[in-house]
Every structure is written in C-alpha cells, then in structure tokens.
Design an enzyme around this catalytic site. Structure first.
Site, PDB file in Angstrom:
ATOM      1  CD  GLU A   1      31.565  30.563 -53.498  1.00  0.00           C
ATOM      2  OE1 GLU A   1      31.281  29.669 -54.318  1.00  0.00           O
ATOM      3  OE2 GLU A   1      31.347  31.763 -53.706  1.00  0.00           O
ATOM      4  N   GLY A   2      33.997  26.237 -49.793  1.00  0.00           N
ATOM      5  CA  GLY A   2      34.246  24.805 -49.673  1.00  0.00           C
ATOM      6  C   GLY A   2      35.649  24.483 -50.134  1.00  0.00           C
TER       7      GLY A   2
END
Length: 793
Positions: free
Chosen positions: A459-460
């Site tokens: 997620e990043g």
C-alpha cells in the site's frame, strides 16, 4: 525637514497601503505580474498528478498545517464507538474465528486457512462488513471494520489479511462509490455473502510505487461477446503481489485504455480505467502464488494477453473510462486509513501484552527480567509506541466515519504505525531472546517478526510514503492557500484566474507573516501564552501549548522551504521527508491527547501519555533541526534556526524514570494494561502460548511472596540450599522440612509448571527438513511490454 520626511513616509505608506489593500489597484499592478511569473515557473501537471493532489479530503492534519491549531475542535470530534450489533460481532463471531485458527498449522503445514474457517467467514459476513445491509452486508462503521481487523491480527496475520482486503481497497469499495446500479445489484450481494471472492490488481513488475505508470493496457475495439458483436477492449496485463488473486472469483483490473480508432471519442490516450472481470473469463490467468515471508495469506500474480472484455465490465460503465486513477486515489485514502494501521496496531498490542507478561514470568539471576533497566527501556518503547499506534488508528478510523477521506492522514498512519510496529516487535524479540528466534507452536512473536516487512512494503512503500507523499501531498492539500494558488494558475478563464489568484496569494502573504510573528512570540515566551483547550486537564494542558509552538514553527519553515527551494523541493526528498516527520509527530501527539480525553482522563494511563507526547515532541524537534542543518541556503537556515530556537532546544527524550513507570504497567495486571491491550484476542488455555503467559503471570504474582520467603529461609540458615539453585529445588527442600503449607507448596508447583511452559522452546525431529521441494517456476504465461509512442500495437 522633519515635517518633509514625515509627510513623505506617510505618503509612501498611503501608496503602499492602496497598492496592497485596494483590490482594484492591487490586482493589475501587483497580482497580475506575480500570476504571470507563477505561470512561467509552475511545472506542467499531468492529469494523474492532479488527481492525486486533489483526491481525498483534509482533516485535522490541515489544522496542524495552519500554525495555530484549534484544540477545542479536535476534542469536539465524537469518540468512535461501536454499536451494540458491532460489539456483539466483535465479542462473538470475531472471537470464534480467532479460536478456529491455529496459526502454526496454517503457516507451516497447510499453507492456507482451514476450509471451515473460510466457510465461517463467508457465512458470518466478514467479507461484507463495509457493504450496506440493503445489499446483504453488515453495514459496519469504519471504526468497527478497524476493530475487527485489529483483533484478528493479534491471532493470525493470514486471518486478518483475508478479511481486511475485501473490505479495504477493492471491488466492493469501488462499486459502492462508482458502480452502475446494475453492477451494484449483481455483485454487492455476492461479495457480501462470500459467493464472490474479490481481488484488485494494480501493481505490475514495471510499476510498483509508481502505480500511475502501469504499462498494462487495453485497446478499444469491437469483438464477439455472448454471440453478438459488441464494443469492448482488448486488454493485456501482467500483475503481481495481488492479495486473494489465487482464490478470487472476480478481478478488479486497472489498466491504461487507448482508443486509436476513435470508437468512443476523440481522445487517443483515455487514461487509467478500472474494470471488474470474472476470474473464469476466457484468457484470465490466476492460481499461482507468491510466498511473502512465510505469511500464508493468498497472494499471487494474474496475467492476461489480448483478452477481450466487454465495455459493460468497466466499473461505472463506459462513462467512467479514463477516471480510474481518481477512483483509486479516493478509495485508497479510506482503505489505507484502516487496513494496515489496524493490523499493525494489533501487532503492537499483542507484543505489549505477551512480552510484558513474559518479562515478569522469566527470571534471570534470581530476578524477573523486567526489573533490569535495559529490559525496562525496551518495554517502555513497546508500551509507549503501542499507546500511540492505537490512538492514531482509532482517531483516523473515526475521521472516516465522519465522512472524511483523509488523504494525508492516511499516509501518516500507514507509515508511522507500521514503523512503530517494527520498533515494537524488534524490541519484543530482544526481550524474549532465544525463544523468539526459534519458530514453533510455542513461539508467540516469531511470525509477527517475519511479517513486519509486509506492512512496511505494501500500500505504498514506506520510503516513498515518507519522502514524497506525506509532505509532498500535505504541502498542497493541507496548506490553506497553495492548492488555491495552483488551481488559479491552471484556470483558463483569465478574469477568474486573476481574481482567485489575488485572493489566495495575498491570503498566503498574511498567513506567512502571521506565522513568522507567532513563532517568534512562542520562542520568546516558551509558548506560555499559546492556545490550549478551554477545559484543559492540568496534566496535559502544557502539551497543547508546546504542540502549538511546533505547529507555528513548522508552518513558517514549510513556507520558507517552498519559497527558497521552489520546485527543487520535490527533488530534495530528505528535506521533504523531515518536514513530513514534523507534521506526522504533531498528528500522532494529537491522537494521544484525544485518546486520553476520550477515555475519561484515566490517571493510571498518564505515564503512557507523557512518554508518547514527549517522544513525539522530541522527534519533531529533531526533524526541524534536520531540515535546517541540511538547508541549502545557510544564511536563511541560520536565521530561521535562531527564530525557532531562541533559547536553545526545548524538548528532551522521555526520562529513564518515566520509562520505568511505563514498563511497570506492562509487568502486572491492571486496568491500564487492559486498556492498552484491549484489542488482543486472549486464549484462556495453557495449550496456547499467549494463554499460557496469562495463566503463568497470575501464578507468578501469587508465587513471588513465597519465593521471597524461600530466599529469606536460605539466607537465615533455616533452609540448606544453594541460593542460586532453581526455585523448584528450594521449593522441594522447604516442603521436606515443613516450611511451606500445602497451599503454598501447590502455589509454587503450579508456578513452576506454567513458567516452564512459557519459557519452553519447540524442538522437532531431525528429519523435519529432509523433504526436498521443487524449485519454484519463474516462467510466465504472458509478457507485457510498455506501450510505445502513446498507443500500443
């Protein structure tokens, strides 16, 4: 002569005041030239960059960016609460799901959750928590969603990930916001019941953190579908790291859509588009798995080459072509606020409870290891960081329930909760020592240690989130004027552009001067007159003032950095990262103070509050120093440093004395310890490692007075035993001479038995690794090349 000078000065002031204060004079003479300059120096912005900057909403982080936070506003936000239905689900279905999972067996033997667990999750609606009841879902709040994932993560990461992904960034979220009514009516009931298992495919081998650059592409064309020629897309993709892909029944697919023949409009490069494709659709390739650091949640690649997909599969229908990136950014702000913060906060709570108990049970040199200051230092970080993680998780989930899509705050909690979880678990491994590094059914921490990098990466990636997103997006979205200035520069209507720019720019000027003078005042007075809540608690009131001082200094330094460095600030990632650290530490400290208020100002929790806020203030100060020490313009850096730190650095790390108080809270049962670890699933049997710690801790507290009695008997000469002998030897010797009552003897024997279970390390037959496995295949079924010259062949 004096009169001439005076009248001249007055005239200059009058002209200057007219220039700045009268819009009809100011705009053509000052604002228009400045606007023209901005147009020349502002770099071109792509649609994806603009979507990323403008997506989501600004919440409390925006208040911190203003330099003068309204603390009464923070405390006025309602405390997140579970409904009776949500609480019952947490107490019953979630507890049952946790009890059904043997994490060691799932991870070491089966490579999956048991079939009966999958069926239970489907039957009880775990995959439809965010889906409205009108579609068969549970219709839970974001806070309830967060609570469920947190509890599950204290039992098994595979269990938590399996539940959180369908409820986070995935087809259900996208369908609810953007799907056609027909798509909602078809898919949402199936997703809620578990009849359909979703996966969302975004990341590709060529575009990980730079997701907007995905090379996966589709070409608008006509093709055969259900016996008819229809308008659709020929799509080629190669995705990896896709959670639930190996077992999904429907794939959410992000790709770049092109229309070289103009079948649906004049745009050749339409942009990123999201489609929902059944996994059994011809040409869809799923089934292979990744093996993410011994975690057994379903994760793997999906591929397809020249797969014809009808236009009706686009989420939202044909009208939503090219709008996929905006859709993803909006939904990611919500999902990133809940999933990883919840799962990693759960990991910290488990570590606090289990390692704290272990530190009281485990003895070395005749003393509980928790009494050693070195161990206590680690326990203080464990407890303090757990309090922070839980506070930030709860406050941010509550913001989502208020209707926010906190783009910047989601990056803050994703990065800092996963990083603090890494610190907590690493400290926990140091404390438990050899038991932690030997995997087996009795190891309560080893799997968490293995899985920490998963949260750091997905997620990043955390490096990207810290260096580019938190301040990079925050400087535009949270600043009260920067985004308005940029939008005015991009406005095509010249009259409106000048009006909007004039309002934003001169508002920005007033904002800068306000923070400059406020920062000087706080520096001069040590923020003694800074804002605090109207009904501030005497134990925490000072912290609000100190955070106000940091907020003002940060706002000033942010503007100085943007003005002096301009567009190069984007490339100076270390400076941007440190500015983001300041904003993040203020946000975390705010969450801590709000948690203390929301929980009724529990005085027993004050050591945790003091440690957490003092740690955040010190880290914010360190980040401010880091910016100034590395600022390219040394004259400006020296001036600003003196302006902020007039009397020197005001903040210190939490003291050893405070750390010992925090550590003590982890070492024995108390209301404070229960509040700190309320999210934990706690088994009630000695056959479970965490359950054994709970029982052994109770036995330890009963046995400690008797152990002191035995040592005193030895010391006085009434008991002939080696003082360094194992406690069980002294127990038997004392029992033989009648120095213990039957009840005392049984208490010590029970302690001995439970302690031995807790400190036990698993061992296995010599042949456990004898089975040779085949090497994993590295072949792929499809190859995707980035499109050339804007339109792929």
């Amino acid at each position: 002569m004096i009169d001439v000078i005076g009248w001249t000065a007055l005239g200059v002031a009058a002209v200057g005041g007219a220039l700045v204060g009268i819009p009809s004079i100011r705009r053509p003479l000052l604002s228009q030239p400045i606007l023209n300059t901005f147009k020349k120096i502002l770099p071109a912005m792509s649609d994806t960059e603009r979507d990323a900057l403008e997506s989501g909403t600004v919440w409390w982080e925006g208040e911190l960016f203003r330099g003068r936070p309204d603390w009464d506003r923070l405390l006025s936000y309602p405390k997140p609460r579970l409904s009776a239905e949500e609480q019952a689900f947490l107490d019953n279905q979630v507890e049952t799901a946790c009890a059904m999972v043997d994490d060691w067996r799932a991870s070491h033997h089966d490579g999956d959750l048991p079939t009966e667990v999958w069926e239970y999750l489907k039957k009880e609606g775990f995959f439809g928590m965010i889906i409205p009841k009108s579609y068969g879902g549970l219709g839970f709040s974001a806070y309830a969603h967060s609570q469920v994932v947190t509890r599950l993560s204290t039992r098994s990461s595979a269990l938590a990930v399996t539940v959180m992904v369908p409820n986070s960034l995935g087809p259900a979220e996208l369908l609810m916001h953007y799907g056609t009514q027909e798509q909602k009516d078809h898919y949402l009931p199936r997703l809620a019941s578990g009849k359909d298992i979703p996966a969302f495919a975004l990341t590709s081998p060529w575009a990980g953190s730079d997701a907007a650059a995905i090379p996966d592409y589709g070409i608008v064309c006509k093709g055969q579908w259900q016996g008819k020629e229809v308008l659709g897309m020929r799509v080629t993709w190669d995705k990896r790291y896709i959670t639930l892909a190996p077992v999904c029944t429907v794939v959410g697919l992000a790709f770049r859509l092109y229309d070289p023949d103009g079948l649906i409009g004049d745009e050749k490069d339409i942009g990123i588009t999201c489609a929902l494709v059944p996994a059994d659709h011809p040409g869809v390739d799923i089934g292979r798995r990744h093996f993410p650091l011994n975690a057994v949640f379903m994760n793997g690649p999906t591929r397809g080459k020249d797969v014809f997909i009808p236009m009706e599969y686009i989420i939202g229908g044909q009208k939503m072509v090219g709008k996929g990136w905006r859709m993803l950014m909006e939904c990611l702000a919500v999902g990133r606020s809940i999933s990883l913060p919840a799962s990693n906060a759960g990991m910290t709570a488990l570590t606090s409870r289990a390692v704290g108990g272990y530190s009281r049970i485990r003895n070395q040199f005749g003393v509980s290891i928790g009494q050693f200051e070195g161990v206590a230092e680690a326990l203080a970080r464990i407890g303090g960081n757990t309090y922070v993680a839980e506070a930030a998780r709860t406050m941010t989930a509550g913001a989502v329930d208020l209707g926010e899509k906190p783009a910047v705050a989601s990056g803050i909690v994703k990065y800092h909760i996963t990083e603090r979880a890494r610190q907590v678990v690493n400290d926990g491994m140091d404390v438990v020592g050899g038991k932690g590094i030997c995997l087996g059914p009795s190891n309560f921490l080893g799997r968490a240690y293995q899985q920490i990098p998963v949260g750091i990466t997905v997620e990043g990636a955390n490096i990207l989130t810290r260096c580019l997103i938190i301040f990079g997006q925050g400087a535009t979205r949270c600043h009260p004027f920067v985004l308005a200035e940029m939008q005015a520069v991009l406005e095509k209507n010249q009259k409106k552009a000048l009006h909007d720019f004039d309002q934003a720019f001169w508002g920005h000027v007033r904002f800068v001067f306000g923070n400059v003078f406020r920062t000087a005042g706080h520096s001069l007075t040590a923020a003694r007159f800074a804002r605090k809540p109207q009904q501030a608690d005497s134990d925490t009131a000072r912290y609000y003032q100190l955070l106000g001082r940091v907020s003002s200094a940060f706002a000033m330094l942010a503007d100085v950095s943007m003005f002096v460095l301009g567009g190069s600030l984007k490339r100076r990632e270390s400076i941007s990262a440190r500015l983001g650290d300041v904003l993040s530490q203020m946000y975390l400290a705010s969450a801590v103070l709000k948690r203390y208020e929301d929980e009724g100002r529990q005085k027993e929790d004050l050591p945790l509050v003091h440690w957490a806020v003092q740690d955040a203030l010190f880290k914010a100060q360190t980040a401010l120093e880091g910016v100034l020490e590395n600022f390219p313009n040394r004259f400006v850096a020296a001036l600003v440093k003196r302006w902020i730190f007039l009397w020197g650095k005001p903040f210190r790390q939490p003291s050893d004395r405070l750390g010992l108080q925090v550590a003590q809270l982890l070492l024995e049962p108390s209301a404070a310890r229960d509040r700190l670890t309320s999210s934990c699933y706690i088994p009630r049997t000695e056959n479970e490692p965490v359950g054994a710690i709970e029982l052994a801790l109770q036995a330890t507290l009963k046995a400690e007075p008797l152990q002191r009695k035995l040592r005193q008997l030895v010391k006085s000469g009434h008991l002939q035993a080696n003082p360094l002998a194992n406690v069980r030897d002294m127990t038997e010797a004392a029992n033989q001479v009648g120095a213990l009552s039957p009840e005392e003897y049984q208490t010590l024997k029970q302690y001995d038995r439970l302690r031995d279970i807790v400190v036990r390390v698993d061992d296995f037959p010599f042949e456990i690794f004898a089975k040779e496995e085949k090497a994993p295949s590295t072949t792929t079924t499809a190859t995707v090349l980035p499109p050339k010259e804007g339109v792929p062949a």
